[in-house]
Motif scaffolding. Structure first.
Motif, short mmCIF file in Angstrom:
data_model
loop_
_atom_site.label_atom_id
_atom_site.label_comp_id
_atom_site.label_asym_id
_atom_site.label_seq_id
_atom_site.Cartn_x
_atom_site.Cartn_y
_atom_site.Cartn_z
N LYS A 243 0.92 -1.32 -0.09
CA LYS A 243 -0.06 -0.16 -0.10
C LYS A 243 0.85 1.17 -0.06
O LYS A 243 0.20 2.39 0.11
CB LYS A 243 -0.92 -0.09 1.10
N ALA A 244 2.17 1.28 0.06
CA ALA A 244 2.99 2.43 0.21
C ALA A 244 4.43 1.97 -0.31
O ALA A 244 5.00 0.96 -0.17
CB ALA A 244 3.09 2.86 1.76
N VAL A 245 4.98 3.10 -1.03
CA VAL A 245 6.26 2.84 -1.58
C VAL A 245 7.02 4.33 -1.33
O VAL A 245 6.38 5.44 -1.59
CB VAL A 245 6.41 2.76 -3.16
N GLU A 246 8.33 4.20 -0.93
CA GLU A 246 9.13 5.40 -0.70
C GLU A 246 10.33 5.16 -1.49
O GLU A 246 10.91 4.24 -1.52
CB GLU A 246 9.46 5.81 0.58
N ILE A 247 10.88 6.12 -1.99
CA ILE A 247 12.31 6.25 -2.56
C ILE A 247 13.24 7.23 -1.54
O ILE A 247 12.95 8.40 -1.27
CB ILE A 247 12.60 7.01 -3.94
N GLY A 248 14.29 6.50 -1.08
CA GLY A 248 15.23 7.54 -0.55
C GLY A 248 14.58 7.73 1.03
O GLY A 248 14.00 6.91 1.49
N ASP A 249 14.47 9.21 1.33
CA ASP A 249 14.05 9.40 2.50
C ASP A 249 12.51 9.67 2.59
O ASP A 249 11.71 9.42 3.56
CB ASP A 249 14.51 10.78 2.83
N GLY A 250 11.92 9.40 1.24
CA GLY A 250 10.40 9.44 1.13
C GLY A 250 9.64 10.42 1.92
O GLY A 250 10.02 11.71 1.98
N PHE A 251 8.69 10.02 2.64
CA PHE A 251 7.80 10.97 3.31
C PHE A 251 8.73 11.77 4.16
O PHE A 251 8.32 12.98 4.55
CB PHE A 251 6.66 10.29 3.94
N LYS B 243 8.79 11.80 -3.87
CA LYS B 243 9.47 10.62 -3.26
C LYS B 243 8.70 9.66 -2.51
O LYS B 243 9.38 8.68 -1.99
CB LYS B 243 10.46 11.38 -2.37
N ALA B 244 7.59 9.84 -2.57
CA ALA B 244 6.62 8.92 -1.72
C ALA B 244 5.03 8.97 -2.09
O ALA B 244 4.64 9.98 -2.36
CB ALA B 244 6.81 9.08 -0.27
N VAL B 245 4.57 7.77 -2.15
CA VAL B 245 3.11 7.35 -2.35
C VAL B 245 2.49 6.43 -1.76
O VAL B 245 3.16 5.51 -1.35
CB VAL B 245 3.18 6.96 -3.92
N GLU B 246 1.26 6.87 -1.30
CA GLU B 246 0.43 5.81 -0.30
C GLU B 246 -0.89 5.76 -1.04
O GLU B 246 -1.34 6.69 -1.60
CB GLU B 246 0.34 6.44 1.15
N ILE B 247 -1.40 4.39 -0.90
CA ILE B 247 -2.97 4.13 -1.15
C ILE B 247 -3.51 3.96 0.17
O ILE B 247 -2.95 2.95 0.79
CB ILE B 247 -2.89 3.18 -1.92
N GLY B 248 -4.62 4.49 0.25
CA GLY B 248 -5.38 4.20 1.61
C GLY B 248 -4.72 4.65 2.76
O GLY B 248 -4.07 5.55 2.76
N ASP B 249 -4.81 3.76 3.66
CA ASP B 249 -3.91 3.99 5.00
C ASP B 249 -2.19 3.98 4.74
O ASP B 249 -1.64 4.39 5.52
CB ASP B 249 -4.38 2.65 5.72
N GLY B 250 -2.01 3.23 3.58
CA GLY B 250 -0.51 3.54 3.22
C GLY B 250 0.38 2.91 4.21
O GLY B 250 0.02 1.88 4.83
N PHE B 251 1.49 3.59 4.52
CA PHE B 251 2.29 2.96 5.70
C PHE B 251 1.79 2.56 7.12
O PHE B 251 2.07 1.79 7.56
CB PHE B 251 3.51 3.78 5.98
N ALA B 252 0.73 3.62 7.43
CA ALA B 252 -0.01 3.24 8.33
C ALA B 252 -0.68 1.61 8.74
O ALA B 252 -0.78 1.18 9.58
CB ALA B 252 -1.03 4.21 8.73
N ALA B 253 -1.06 1.33 7.51
CA ALA B 253 -1.58 0.06 7.35
C ALA B 253 -0.74 -1.13 7.71
O ALA B 253 -0.95 -2.13 8.44
CB ALA B 253 -2.21 -0.21 5.99
N SER B 254 0.65 -0.70 7.55
CA SER B 254 1.77 -1.64 8.10
C SER B 254 1.93 -1.92 9.52
O SER B 254 2.28 -2.75 10.03
CB SER B 254 2.89 -1.37 7.50
N ARG B 255 1.14 -0.88 10.33
CA ARG B 255 1.14 -1.26 11.70
C ARG B 255 -0.29 -1.45 12.54
O ARG B 255 -0.34 -1.62 13.57
CB ARG B 255 1.46 0.39 12.36
N LEU B 256 -1.22 -1.81 11.42
CA LEU B 256 -2.50 -2.46 11.89
C LEU B 256 -2.49 -3.79 11.79
O LEU B 256 -1.58 -4.55 11.38
CB LEU B 256 -3.56 -1.75 10.76
#
Lengths: 369, 369, 369, 369
Positions: A243-251, B243-256
């Motif tokens: 659901k998420a992708v970052e390059i380098g430092d990203g977000f 540098k970063a893209v998320e869909i929906g909850d994105g990285f936060a979903a990785s913590r659910l």
């Protein structure tokens, strides 16, 4: 339209369902003359293979890959790629016969069940059919071929976070020593209990994977609409559960000021000749916030990507849903599943990195010689 | 290889440099019969246009778009698309004559200068040439056409974070009332000072944009390698400074946990008929952690993407770098620049969302009728 | 779907209608560093330009090409391609204001009028709109860029037959000496009367063009579905009014026996090293029935293609047709037209040959290095 | 670059060599819900299968096709396409173990041997490897799927000429009654002796095939660079041994005058509504010189293509050639071969017609709805 091919010059097409007779990939555009046999690919499949620890699904698949075309004995007596399509096939052997009537009738939340029915009118519901993560075995096989195209590149993927618990140290040699592809021995130890608890509770966890490609020369990437980072983003976001992708430092870069985020340069030790496209020489960078990519083109620094996986959608807890007739019901997913699908994502992320880089190496050579 | 085209069935190709005579886009594959004139596109260009507040670059460009082909008076007397390529051109008028000798000689860290030289051997250094964010004007113009293809969809992009300061409320009507595309009036007020301070200090800030597409029916998306989320990821990651893209909850979903991340369904109010592909009917979802996409296919929920922009690389602070000959030097970027390039990213993110969705609408129609 | 792009790595996209403000091409994927200015392209446009003799349409178009992007002053002071998209534009200046009401209402047999309406619902009827042969000016401009990519290749296109009267001798220097691109002075003399008679009778004639590319090294072509001959066939068949394409002996080969059609080989004079892919060395062939292509790959022999053009569909003789309402009517095409559209096809055929070969040079380099 | 995929929306990728373990095709983009099992495809493979008469190669291949993915039992209990990739595999069973040392060392004139070595550095020389006409079995299998996409179209391919002897009558029912796919019983009778003589003399013959598609509605085709005729030309020219392609009158049209070549129209019997794109209604044409295509778009008339095959290159007569070391030698091709490879081209030409039309049906639907 259906798009089951990936890549432009180095291109592969995958086929197959979770519970069909087999799945496979056809790799097209591979340069001729590369030494290739099954034993070059099998280790990558073994790394992704299920059933190797209690932290992954207990489905038992040997995932033995066969090469059906595209290689031949070269004049030097070694089996080499001929430049024609390489057909790779993996037979499914452990399609446990079970009762699929429940999943056939109702839509599992978090899965693609409803979306496939909405799109196609019906679906192969056995084990998720085409939308199963089992499809990634074909990518990993194709990725093994891609690695041969970029011998100058070394790719390291590892899990840096499970269920919100983050690894803190990096010792590459640890990655192969635990079932989590984790470079931090202490974190791996913690994760055993974390994943066990989730598994026993019938729950599941998410994960974050970092993947670094060292040795990528400056100059790969095809602006504006096949930027190296854009292609990596598509490659990674297309992996099941990502659901998420970052390059380098990203977000995190969004929270830096310009002067903090700059990657200063100084003359490189190996004789800086920035004018020779594709040359390994170039500046020495004093930081790598950019993750090795500027303007969509590699800079010669390590290419760094981080990928977020959601928790496995298959859980024992019943969740409200609807059936095919549109009526309310509940569903709990029994059967064999990964308690944290992100773990086995590491070899898949590595494969996609290799596939994108191999393609861009050839793309660059095509245009710029 | 160079790839300056985007999309599969609804496809556009852009051209032009920051300081050349003009830039443009050729939109191919547009359905025939859509009412289209310049006035349908200009508002989107005006939203992205520089020089409208002190928080953006002071370069004065009218960004007036001309349609050179692909439209004609239909039998009903209205100008409509003919189904042939739509050529859009925007003239550059404020290419301030300045001394580019410094940027011609040395590589600005954070910019694509070095990467372009490494790839192509030399570069158009005036204002960043092809790698300038000015190219996004062409995308915004093309995006205006794309919106006509998907009248059922309403797209809202807004800045949710600048320099780490996050907006907390959402009032859509606020977005047009401040120069930050911010839906939170209080945050917008705070950002005035934040961005002013950065600008006056010769520094820069990053930003995060959220974009939501409402009205996307279930069934758009082309698994496995043109998943809707993968295409969105590529589209967004390819925007300058992202540098970063998320869909929906994105990285936060990785913590659910799995049960937290599930999006339960119940019968929809409008008469659920999940078997009619593309129909607006379907389940009612009780959450949208998935951001409207499952298995790479839209579910009928709002499609949600978040995009992280790094701080503008052009800053007044001198940074260590090398020159074309490989010698050590320093560079500070004077001239006209956005103190926070992410702000003007909002119309670009919206445009890319429209372009991806228009393409997938046609792709779905092509395969599934 | 609309496909107004051609090529894979060396790719161009055209736009524009016969009576719109302009038409153009965007060339993408051009290698960087090639010396390019308008004067490199104009001669090819001049060769295709209408109005240069009484044997072509009397529409007066200067066909002056402008380069709007993709070139820049290189460190050596010469204007060179930068590797980014090259936008080429040609303004229409002689769109004679006339009454189009008849052609707007009824379908001209042999033209694309009815087909465009059937496909798109309506059409730009002025001068044929997008289906006009005027579009080929954009191809010729793009072809001029392609030629720079393949300096090792020399392309000669010439008309070998008009109205069934075939040229019998070949003197390359004659081609530029007559208005028919004819290498046989005697045939050219005969054709003056032939074409004049047809023109004065309000009739029209067909033609056959032969095009030979010398200097193509062995190894270009991408089996199985981008064979060099298949790509040439598509390129040529896509030219307005073309109905037939042959490679080498073409249909005549279907009447030969195997031993007559073989192209025997003997060791080449320049030191045969068939193992060095792309090398100019190789066998000497004793015949060229194959037209320089075997298995879809160039053999190092001259690449030979022949292209059949139908007679111009615009004739003064009234022909039965229907109008947009489906009622019976008749139509005669007045206005300015080529009595033999095949004549001006010669520069277009040459351009398409160059475009296909440039693409395949880059494709081969991409895969095989 | 290697391009082993064909088509845009309805797309297939083939793999496999003449003497490898198997060959196959992956069909992508097939609409969901079509009833499909092996028995729908086998008849087409049987028609192309070798060894069915003394006029084809005596290699004995059952050419049994297996469907490995992309179909599933639909709610109605029938096996239907799911919209995911359809993997088709055909095992090679009669790879006679023979001594390939001669063909491994020397280049057979007329074959792709030298070209493959020049391109790739070495080749799979067993039976021609990838360049063998055996690859067309995979196309025929894919073509069987394509036919299901276009039930409104009826395709008839037949041999109209062998060794310069032309069929003169057309009785469709005759085609299946002789081993030559010939619609003229008298010609078929003559060809028995003609082909026998060539076979016994160790020689070979060429052929011409005509293929007609009835029922194609007006509006298919994607100008300017995926015109229906251009795509057909590429499809046909890419078949092994093909050297020429014509649409409609083809080269003969180059000898007609404009008024002879026009296809007049009158109101159609079924209620002419030219404004409904894709509708079967339309004008009635009084001739079909154009072969059913104008401006690259189908007109609703039968689509007519003629394809010229050269004589089989494998002949017993020794021909001068060189070996891999570049030395002079001679080669005669023993082994099992078709004396007239064009004969078995008929099912292949039909398959390519179906594949092109299926693709264009979906392309048209994608853009124009």
């Amino acid at each position: 339209m259906s798009v089951n091919s990936f890549g432009r010059l180095f291109r592969f097409t995958t086929w197959g369902e979770s519970h069909g007779p087999a799945l496979g990939a056809v790799v097209d555009g591979c340069p001729p003359g590369l030494v290739l046999s099954e034993s070059d690919l099998q280790p990558f499949l073994d790394a992704r293979r299920p059933g190797t620890s209690r932290f992954t699904t207990q489905r038992r698949e040997p995932d033995a890959v066969r090469i059906l075309s595209g290689v031949f004995e070269a004049p030097d007596g070694r089996q080499r790629t001929t430049g024609t399509p390489i057909s790779l096939m993996i037979e499914n052997v452990d399609q446990r016969s079970k009762d699929y009537s429940e999943v056939a009738k109702a839509y599992r939340p978090g899965h693609a069940d409803y979306a496939y029915d909405a799109k196609y009118g019906f679906r192969d519901y056995r084990g998720g059919g085409r939308s199963s993560a089992r499809e990634t075995a074909a990518r990993v096989a194709a990725g093994g071929v891609a690695r041969l195209v970029i011998p100058e590149v070394r790719i390291v993927g590892h899990v840096i976070e499970i269920g919100g618990d983050r690894a803190e140290t990096f010792d590459e040699s640890e990655i192969a020593r635990n079932p989590f592809f984790c470079a931090d021995a202490a974190a791996a130890a913690r994760w055993e209990k974390l994943v066990d608890d989730a598994r026993l509770a019938g729950s599941s966890l998410g994960a974050v994977i970092e993947c670094v490609a060292n040795g990528v020369p400056a100059g790969w990437g095809a602006p504006i609409y096949a930027k190296l980072d854009a292609d990596l983003a598509a490659a990674m976001m297309g992996i099941n559960a990502v659901k998420a992708v970052e390059i380098g430092d990203g977000f995190a870069a969004s929270r830096l000021r310009g002067e903090e985020n700059a990657d200063p340069m100084r003359p490189g030790g190996r004789g800086a000749d920035p004018m020779r496209p594709g040359s390994a020489a170039g500046p020495e960078f004093l930081a790598n916030h950019a993750g090795g990519i500027a303007g969509g083109i590699s800079t010669g620094q390590p290419v760094v990507v981080r990928v977020g996986f959601k928790p496995t959608s298959s859980i024992l807890t019943p969740v409200k849903t609807i059936d095919r007739a549109g009526a309310a019901t509940e569903i709990a997913t029994t059967g064999r599943h990964d308690p944290c699908v992100g773990i086995r994502g590491a070899p898949v992320v590595e494969a996609m990195m290799a596939l994108v880089l191999a393609d861009h190496k050839l793309l660059h050579r095509g245009q710029c010689g």
